[in-house]
Scaffold this motif. Structure first.
Motif, PDB file in Angstrom:
ATOM      1  N   MET A 188       0.767  -2.151  -7.673  1.00 54.39           N
ATOM      2  CA  MET A 188       1.346  -1.692  -9.106  1.00 54.39           C
ATOM      3  C   MET A 188       0.057  -1.095  -9.760  1.00 54.39           C
ATOM      4  N   CYS A 189      -1.419  -1.414  -9.468  1.00 56.00           N
ATOM      5  CA  CYS A 189      -2.622  -1.057  -9.869  1.00 56.00           C
ATOM      6  C   CYS A 189      -2.681   0.484  -9.718  1.00 56.00           C
ATOM      7  N   THR A 190      -2.325   0.914  -8.708  1.00 51.20           N
ATOM      8  CA  THR A 190      -2.388   2.256  -8.340  1.00 51.20           C
ATOM      9  C   THR A 190      -1.070   3.178  -8.329  1.00 51.20           C
ATOM     10  N   GLY A 191       0.031   2.672  -7.956  1.00 54.25           N
ATOM     11  CA  GLY A 191       1.085   3.259  -7.874  1.00 54.25           C
ATOM     12  C   GLY A 191       1.509   3.633  -9.351  1.00 54.25           C
ATOM     13  N   GLY A 194       2.657 -11.913  -0.455  1.00 52.91           N
ATOM     14  CA  GLY A 194       3.320 -10.512  -0.701  1.00 52.91           C
ATOM     15  C   GLY A 194       3.286 -10.081  -1.871  1.00 52.91           C
ATOM     16  N   ALA A 195       3.462 -11.130  -3.066  1.00 48.99           N
ATOM     17  CA  ALA A 195       3.561 -10.865  -4.218  1.00 48.99           C
ATOM     18  C   ALA A 195       2.205 -10.311  -4.840  1.00 48.99           C
ATOM     19  N   VAL A 196       1.184 -10.728  -4.258  1.00 45.21           N
ATOM     20  CA  VAL A 196      -0.495 -10.366  -4.476  1.00 45.21           C
ATOM     21  C   VAL A 196      -0.402  -8.899  -4.169  1.00 45.21           C
ATOM     22  N   ALA A 197       0.025  -8.613  -3.005  1.00 42.58           N
ATOM     23  CA  ALA A 197       0.070  -7.367  -2.423  1.00 42.58           C
ATOM     24  C   ALA A 197       0.871  -6.396  -3.108  1.00 42.58           C
ATOM     25  N   LEU A 198       1.741  -6.661  -3.836  1.00 46.85           N
ATOM     26  CA  LEU A 198       2.897  -5.963  -4.563  1.00 46.85           C
ATOM     27  C   LEU A 198       2.081  -5.771  -5.857  1.00 46.85           C
ATOM     28  N   GLY A 199       1.502  -6.498  -6.392  1.00 44.84           N
ATOM     29  CA  GLY A 199       0.661  -6.645  -7.456  1.00 44.84           C
ATOM     30  C   GLY A 199      -0.496  -5.558  -7.576  1.00 44.84           C
ATOM     31  N   ARG A 200      -1.144  -5.520  -6.545  1.00 38.24           N
ATOM     32  CA  ARG A 200      -2.090  -4.542  -6.068  1.00 38.24           C
ATOM     33  C   ARG A 200      -1.589  -3.318  -6.187  1.00 38.24           C
ATOM     34  N   ALA A 235       0.774 -10.111 -12.291  1.00 39.39           N
ATOM     35  CA  ALA A 235       0.268 -10.037 -13.668  1.00 39.39           C
ATOM     36  C   ALA A 235      -1.015  -9.240 -13.536  1.00 39.39           C
ATOM     37  N   VAL A 236      -1.894  -9.129 -12.644  1.00 38.58           N
ATOM     38  CA  VAL A 236      -2.827  -8.166 -12.416  1.00 38.58           C
ATOM     39  C   VAL A 236      -2.516  -6.715 -12.396  1.00 38.58           C
ATOM     40  N   GLY A 237      -1.320  -6.605 -11.847  1.00 46.18           N
ATOM     41  CA  GLY A 237      -0.820  -5.054 -11.703  1.00 46.18           C
ATOM     42  C   GLY A 237      -0.156  -4.731 -12.912  1.00 46.18           C
ATOM     43  N   LEU A 238       0.378  -5.686 -13.676  1.00 45.58           N
ATOM     44  CA  LEU A 238       1.169  -5.245 -14.990  1.00 45.58           C
ATOM     45  C   LEU A 238       0.181  -4.920 -15.937  1.00 45.58           C
ATOM     46  N   GLU A 239      -0.991  -5.593 -15.784  1.00 47.82           N
ATOM     47  CA  GLU A 239      -2.146  -5.332 -16.911  1.00 47.82           C
ATOM     48  C   GLU A 239      -2.384  -3.839 -17.036  1.00 47.82           C
ATOM     49  N   VAL A 240      -2.380  -3.119 -15.956  1.00 54.28           N
ATOM     50  CA  VAL A 240      -2.863  -1.916 -15.689  1.00 54.28           C
ATOM     51  C   VAL A 240      -1.791  -0.802 -15.504  1.00 54.28           C
ATOM     52  N   ASN A 241      -0.488  -1.337 -14.943  1.00 52.62           N
ATOM     53  CA  ASN A 241       0.493  -0.300 -14.692  1.00 52.62           C
ATOM     54  C   ASN A 241       0.885   0.431 -15.991  1.00 52.62           C
ATOM     55  N   PRO A 293       0.817  -1.156  -0.146  1.00 46.59           N
ATOM     56  CA  PRO A 293       0.044   0.144  -0.053  1.00 46.59           C
ATOM     57  C   PRO A 293       0.719   1.083  -0.073  1.00 46.59           C
ATOM     58  N   VAL A 294       1.867   1.209   0.586  1.00 45.00           N
ATOM     59  CA  VAL A 294       2.944   2.451   0.692  1.00 45.00           C
ATOM     60  C   VAL A 294       3.241   2.718  -1.054  1.00 45.00           C
ATOM     61  N   LEU A 295       3.710   1.484  -1.641  1.00 42.63           N
ATOM     62  CA  LEU A 295       4.213   1.828  -2.839  1.00 42.63           C
ATOM     63  C   LEU A 295       3.109   2.165  -3.953  1.00 42.63           C
ATOM     64  N   GLY A 296       1.939   1.827  -3.594  1.00 45.00           N
ATOM     65  CA  GLY A 296       0.865   2.052  -4.255  1.00 45.00           C
ATOM     66  C   GLY A 296       0.083   3.528  -4.044  1.00 45.00           C
ATOM     67  N   HIS A 297       0.408   4.238  -2.973  1.00 42.17           N
ATOM     68  CA  HIS A 297      -0.065   5.401  -2.557  1.00 42.17           C
ATOM     69  C   HIS A 297       0.343   6.475  -3.611  1.00 42.17           C
ATOM     70  N   GLU A 298      -0.507   7.353  -3.842  1.00 42.17           N
ATOM     71  CA  GLU A 298      -0.429   8.522  -4.757  1.00 42.17           C
ATOM     72  C   GLU A 298       0.709   9.447  -4.240  1.00 42.17           C
ATOM     73  N   LEU A 299       1.258   9.711  -3.171  1.00 46.49           N
ATOM     74  CA  LEU A 299       2.267  10.321  -2.830  1.00 46.49           C
ATOM     75  C   LEU A 299       3.609   9.678  -2.718  1.00 46.49           C
ATOM     76  N   ASN A 300       3.593   8.231  -3.087  1.00 48.39           N
ATOM     77  CA  ASN A 300       4.913   7.389  -3.077  1.00 48.39           C
ATOM     78  C   ASN A 300       5.812   7.996  -4.319  1.00 48.39           C
ATOM     79  N   VAL A 301       6.907   8.394  -3.890  1.00 49.86           N
ATOM     80  CA  VAL A 301       7.903   8.799  -4.971  1.00 49.86           C
ATOM     81  C   VAL A 301       9.142   7.903  -5.059  1.00 49.86           C
ATOM     82  N   VAL A 302       8.967   6.655  -4.618  1.00 47.54           N
ATOM     83  CA  VAL A 302       9.954   5.389  -4.791  1.00 47.54           C
ATOM     84  C   VAL A 302       9.872   5.133  -6.485  1.00 47.54           C
ATOM     85  N   ARG A 303      10.954   4.902  -7.051  1.00 47.21           N
ATOM     86  CA  ARG A 303      11.044   4.437  -8.293  1.00 47.21           C
ATOM     87  C   ARG A 303      11.696   3.313  -8.390  1.00 47.21           C
ATOM     88  N   TRP A 304      12.580   2.566  -7.742  1.00 42.56           N
ATOM     89  CA  TRP A 304      13.004   1.151  -7.809  1.00 42.56           C
ATOM     90  C   TRP A 304      13.137   0.845  -6.509  1.00 42.56           C
TER      91      TRP A 304
END
Length: 149
Positions: free
Chosen positions: A43-46, A35-41, A68-74, A12-23
């Motif tokens: 990627m949907c909003t980050g 954990g991978a599912v959470a990171l995929g989520r 993959a779910v995150g990749l589809e929309v990222n 959720p931190v990486l997906g937050h609109e104020l996140n500035v982390v690039r790598w």
């Protein structure tokens, strides 16, 4: 090692609109499917993340499907490292389907297990030229890119 719990907190931190982390390098962190599912989520909003290193974790088919779910929309991720994870046919198929929908991904690394069926291998290896695939088949890394085709 942050494991699934850490990845679920970080997502959720990486997906937050104020996140500035690039790598983000999360290699060797015992991250599994949850954990991978959470990171995929994430990627949907980050909208800042450009690179994600998930090498040598414990991500299987379910986790690959979550990514993959995150990749589809990222629309910002350019680089994704997934080699060294126990991802089999089902997970690879999910990732390839997502990559086909993703206009920005430039490079992905996967472990191409000997157990993958031939249709899966050829489908991935013959994918469109805008994505470089780094294969880890045992100890011999291969590069598949537009120049190799």
């Amino acid at each position: 090692e942050i494991g699934d719990t850490g990845a679920q907190i970080l997502g959720p931190v990486l997906g937050h609109e104020l996140n500035v982390v690039r790598w983000v390098n999360l290699a060797n962190n015992s991250i599994g499917d949850k954990g991978a599912v959470a990171l995929g989520r994430a990627m949907c909003t980050g909208r800042k993340l450009q690179g994600l290193d998930l090498r040598r974790n414990k991500i299987g088919n379910q986790g690959a499907a979550g990514v993959a779910v995150g990749l589809e929309v990222n629309t910002t991720l350019h680089w994704l490292q997934l080699h060294g994870n126990p991802i089999a046919d089902e997970g690879v198929h999910a990732l390839v389907a997502a990559i086909r929908k993703n206009p920005t991904l430039k490079q992905i690394s996967l472990s191409l297990a000997a157990s993958l069926d031939e249709n899966c291998k050829s489908g991935v290896k013959n994918y469109v030229a805008n994505v470089s695939f780094h294969w880890d088949e045992g100890t011999v890394p291969l590069m598949k890119s537009a120049e190799d085709a």
